[in-house]
Design a protein around this motif. Structure first.
Motif, short mmCIF file in Angstrom:
data_model
loop_
_atom_site.label_atom_id
_atom_site.label_comp_id
_atom_site.label_asym_id
_atom_site.label_seq_id
_atom_site.Cartn_x
_atom_site.Cartn_y
_atom_site.Cartn_z
N ARG A 141 5.98 -17.24 34.96
CA ARG A 141 4.58 -17.37 34.54
C ARG A 141 3.83 -16.07 34.81
NH1 ARG A 141 4.30 -22.68 36.28
NH2 ARG A 141 3.61 -22.04 38.33
N ARG A 176 8.30 -20.38 30.67
CA ARG A 176 7.13 -19.99 31.46
C ARG A 176 6.78 -21.06 32.49
NH1 ARG A 176 3.26 -19.13 26.85
NH2 ARG A 176 4.90 -20.08 25.67
N CYS A 178 9.68 -14.92 26.78
CA CYS A 178 8.35 -15.47 27.10
C CYS A 178 7.74 -16.21 25.91
CB CYS A 178 7.41 -14.37 27.55
SG CYS A 178 7.87 -13.63 29.14
#
Length: 174
Positions: free
Chosen positions: A157, A151, A145
């Motif tokens: 996300r 992302r 991440c």
């Protein structure tokens, strides 16, 4: 009456074929392959530890990981774990994105031959379960991440945002 049955049969076949491209087939894949991933990130990390501590001795070793890899076999070849098998397991069982599953496969395929084999596990492994848990949490949070390109996917996300809100002390397994 006969034409009604034939029409119903045709509609059913059409629906199965058409909906196979809109998630229906994914639903049945999940049902038949026991896909019921944890919804929360803590649950996903705990499932990784549970799956990789086969003998429940609170120590993850090569033997435990090798046993877990038997459950990645979808093609009957127990000696080779291919990317599609790995991705299937990590998306189905654990609920991660396909992108993260591919990222993890590349970490396991150390010799980059396209399959995870015995040769990829040459070094002995032994982690206390708590350390294995933290290693997987930190790998996802920081290494995966931490890279903005990871992302983009909607699943990533959401999962990266959830993991960003967690602190190491929040990660506890029953």
């Amino acid at each position: 009456m006969h034409s009604d049955r034939m029409l119903t049969l045709r509609f059913t076949v059409f629906a199965l074929l058409f909906c196979g491209t809109c998630g229906f087939s994914g639903y049945w894949f999940n049902v038949f392959n026991h896909c019921n991933p944890p919804q929360k990130m803590v649950g996903k990390f705990c499932a990784i530890v549970l799956d990789n501590n086969y003998d429940a001795d609170n120590n993850v070793t090569n033997r435990d990981i090798h046993y877990d890899s038997l459950f990645y076999d979808y093609d009957g070849d127990l000696c080779n774990m291919y990317k599609w098998e790995f991705v299937t397991k990590w998306t189905c069982r654990l609920g991660f994105s396909e992108e993260f599953a591919r990222f993890m496969f590349n970490r396991f395929d150390r010799n980059e031959d396209g399959a995870v084999t015995e040769g990829d596990f040459s070094a002995p492994l032994s982690f206390p379960s708590a350390n294995f848990l933290m290693m997987n949490f930190n790998l996802f949070k920081n290494l995966y991440c931490g890279d903005p390109k990871n992302r983009v996917n909607p699943v990533d996300r959401v999962q990266c945002a959830e993991v960003h809100e967690l602190n190491p002390e929040d990660i506890k397994c029953p």
